[in-house]
Design an enzyme around this catalytic site. Structure first.
Site, PDB file in Angstrom:
ATOM      1  N   LEU A 131       0.823  -1.205   0.000  1.00 40.36           N
ATOM      2  CA  LEU A 131       0.000   0.000   0.000  1.00 40.36           C
ATOM      3  C   LEU A 131       0.865   1.266   0.000  1.00 40.36           C
ATOM      4  O   LEU A 131       1.797   1.382   0.793  1.00 40.36           O
ATOM      5  CB  LEU A 131      -0.900  -0.029   1.248  1.00 40.36           C
ATOM      6  N   ASP A 132       0.546   2.211  -0.874  1.00 37.72           N
ATOM      7  CA  ASP A 132       1.236   3.511  -0.949  1.00 37.72           C
ATOM      8  C   ASP A 132       2.692   3.394  -1.383  1.00 37.72           C
ATOM      9  O   ASP A 132       3.449   4.355  -1.263  1.00 37.72           O
ATOM     10  CB  ASP A 132       1.190   4.266   0.396  1.00 37.72           C
ATOM     11  N   GLU A 133       3.116   2.230  -1.864  1.00 40.90           N
ATOM     12  CA  GLU A 133       4.528   2.070  -2.193  1.00 40.90           C
ATOM     13  C   GLU A 133       4.762   1.827  -3.689  1.00 40.90           C
ATOM     14  O   GLU A 133       5.886   1.566  -4.098  1.00 40.90           O
ATOM     15  CB  GLU A 133       5.129   0.910  -1.382  1.00 40.90           C
TER      16      GLU A 133
END
Lengths: 282, 282, 282, 282
Positions: free
Chosen positions: A224-226
């Protein structure tokens, strides 16, 4: 003016560009544009990875000859016909801003794409899709994720979707969906990553007293978010902005950053590198 | 890592890129970077003008072979050795801001250039040149322009100057000097051209109530303020800025815009087109 | 939290702020915000013009007392109730971008306003108004201007319009309409004024080779393109943008600049000065 | 035009502004400028904290009367005479960019300050200080921190320093020095905080593939990189920037962000809130 677009990558070699451009030229196709970038590990030219983008006129047999040539040299590539519009499934929850920005830009013909369907866990934005004659699918959340994503995949497969755009779709996707559409899902994150990862970024930004807030559009990966960042932008704020104001101004920057990222992707200008980054030939 | 840099332009032809890249590859030189741009008159691909920039490793005989090849095909070109720093004569009057910004960036090694001499119609900034050990020439104005420019040309020729940078040099050059150093003189203009052409741009900007002020760096031609634009930028202002404040903030934007333009030029990234514009491969 | 907003202006005097804030405080109303700006003609404090904006809580009799007090001292003012939304007539021709941006921002409640009607010389955008339940009036052009504007004024008066927004309404207004809605008409101009005044700014910008393009939102006055500027912004371009690309990117910057200008106006943050400029208390 | 500048803060109360402006006006002093901001905890107007900045003409007894009045009401304040320049000790290590930017802006009279001394753990930049006739102190690091900081405090006390600016001074200060000059030390951090806290931010930014890099100027507190942010800015990059390029462009943004933050501080435009944030009345 129809043309082909080639995205290619390989270990840096002595004459790749000469090789590719010769094949194209030999078939009487004019090269309209070349982008060329070599990323070096450590300021050495020995170990580079070469990324290429060619635009060239359609001509008899050039496609087949080029594919054969790239295959022979072991060059990874994708080859697109500029006449074929990318098919987008647009996902949204309740907030309409990023959704409408993209919908309207596509509708105006600003990028080589069409929105083939809208998927939402709410019915809030159905009327916008209806008004433009775009099929709308209400896929409620709050049910077993596996059932939800089965429905989603059926819809996307029905429309032969090339790209899923999460325009403030507030559901976390499972590994199954992310894997099925690997490098084909674009999200908008409401902060200037890697600042303020996770929930409530505008509240965190307000509390830290930053002087700029931003948004980040990235490919969705299992972390997530990476995922690889495609586009980011920021906007200046001051002490007079409270959290509600930050959310408002955040909507504007989220809308334009997502639309720009999707435009780059639909124009076949983005290559994802081994290092979880993007090359954007803009 | 020494390399060659080629800037080339010609009518768009079928296999120019293949031709050039083959010559380079055939001499065992690796192509590090390619920039490629075709400008079309009217959205037609028939009448394009092709602009190219190649970076490639030094290798035996590649330079001579390439020059012969380009000559044979009638391609206009310039070929640079990245090891040779560009020699800059830096011109300044009383204001030091753009002068110091460039001087310090060059001193830090931020661009492949050296300031070989400073020329000024005042002695105000002599101590800055002295402190860095750079020859300073006081060439007073208020005399016959022909005498003044004869002195200037003698200084520039003595130092084999490649580029003259007017860092707030408040004298209008005559056609003679402009012609002698054609496409080799860069100026900074204190407005976002073509807004506020001529004198007192900050006063005019204040009177018009604009919300942004800017600066423009351009090559000097015989038409004042009309030369090809290399770089521009703006900065946000508000009603609280009076004319004096605009001049202050103007100094900052002038300094960075000029330094950026000179950096592009010294890195051989700029081509001037037939249409009085620039291609900046940045 | 309902409140009053006061915009006031007068010759700079010794105790205007003390006078106004005392009246407010004496009526048990809390001052939430003050903006205060004095514009001096010539860096002298003798001849200043004072511009003020106060936000303060509603309290019994404070409005009447303040009006009496301002009247007594000869201070020009406007007093608004924050609970009263500004009524906007939104004008548009065929292009929908600036129109939809503002429509959607208002619909989301991002500014204290409502779009009470849409007026257009085409029917292209009717479905967008219909979809949100906003009355749409097709007022064809190509007829006698006097007849056209009589219809327009009737519509605006019927809806008691406070503000006319020209969101790419491609008709020049006559002096009659401009006078009727003096300081109540906001336009978006497709260039960074005063650059590229008049028609075809993107073509002119392309020909001049500028590195940034912009947009300007201003109040409409009888002098075309010369009204007080409320907001401007620019976006970076490069040589790869052709005129069509400039128009596309221009749409984005036009949309956000107009919406921002209208937001400032509806929040009663803008004062027009004697000098044809604006004070924007943002 | 000499004037007083008042910075004040207190719990939001009914008539603070009326109270202060009346005292000023009653002493025949003209108020040139007011900034007024109330920060509310939770969108309620009950619990606000009021921050004020007044500029007003010098007049007999106004200072004393105001101080007495503020004292009586328990209002926290600082009162400055605009004629008194702020005395800055400029700290630097080997890199000269942020140091020279500030030094030259102050030298040009761009802010009401003077650099009274330069302190460095290296002698690299001594010649720049010498050239402008500013005392330079070489205080080597690599010794006991207590000894080093004793020398530093002696120097700062000798020059009655009002502000310490860390212009790429690559030493961590101890609690002792931070406490001695509480809210009087400004640092430049080479990233857009809170992104990339700690060492090597440009390498981390490159690895994450961000599309913008930035810099942050903040007051120094005992928590490293966590002090109140005064100013931030970013600059766009692309895949062609390697780590070395990021460092170069980082130098430019660090220089301008630090200089801007110091300018705000010297103009008495910054108030630090209870919440570890800044109000910047710009």
């Amino acid at each position: 003016m129809d043309k082909y677009i080639l995205l290619a990558q390989c270990k840096d070699q002595l004459n790749v560009t000469a090789y590719i451009s010769s094949i194209i030229s030999n078939h009487q196709s004019n090269i309209l544009h070349i982008d060329h970038f070599t990323e070096y590990e450590k300021d050495s030219s020995d170990e580079g990875e070469l990324y290429l983008r060619f635009e060239f006129d359609k001509a008899p047999d050039v496609k087949e000859a080029l594919e054969a040539g790239l295959h022979e040299r072991g060059i990874t590539y994708r080859l697109y016909d500029s006449a074929e519009k990318m098919k987008i499934a647009l996902f949204v929850s309740k907030e309409d801003h990023a959704f409408n920005e993209l919908l309207l830009r596509v509708e105006r013909g600003e990028m080589p794409a069409e929105i083939v369907c809208v998927v939402s866990n709410h019915e809030t934005n159905k009327h916008f899709a209806d008004n433009l004659g775009i099929p709308f699918y209400h896929v409620p959340s709050g049910r077993d994720k596996d059932i939800v994503e089965t429905e989603i995949i059926e819809i996307c497969e029905k429309y032969e979707v090339d790209l899923i755009v999460l325009a403030k779709y507030m559901q976390i996707l499972t590994s199954r969906l992310v894997t099925r559409y690997k490098n084909q899902i674009i999200n908008i994150h409401h902060s200037f990553l890697p600042s303020f990862i996770g929930a409530n970024p505008y509240k965190k930004a307000w509390e830290r007293g930053v002087k700029l807030v931003g948004a980040t559009s990235h490919y969705v990966t299992e972390d997530l978010d990476e995922g690889p960042i495609i586009e980011q932008d920021v906007i200046r704020i001051n002490h007079r902005y409270n959290v509600k104001d930050l959310r408002k101004i955040g909507r504007h920057i989220e809308s334009t950053v997502l639309a720009q990222a999707v435009e780059y992707h639909t124009e076949h200008k983005v290559i994802i590198t081994e290092g979880n980054k993007t090359i954007v030939f803009n």
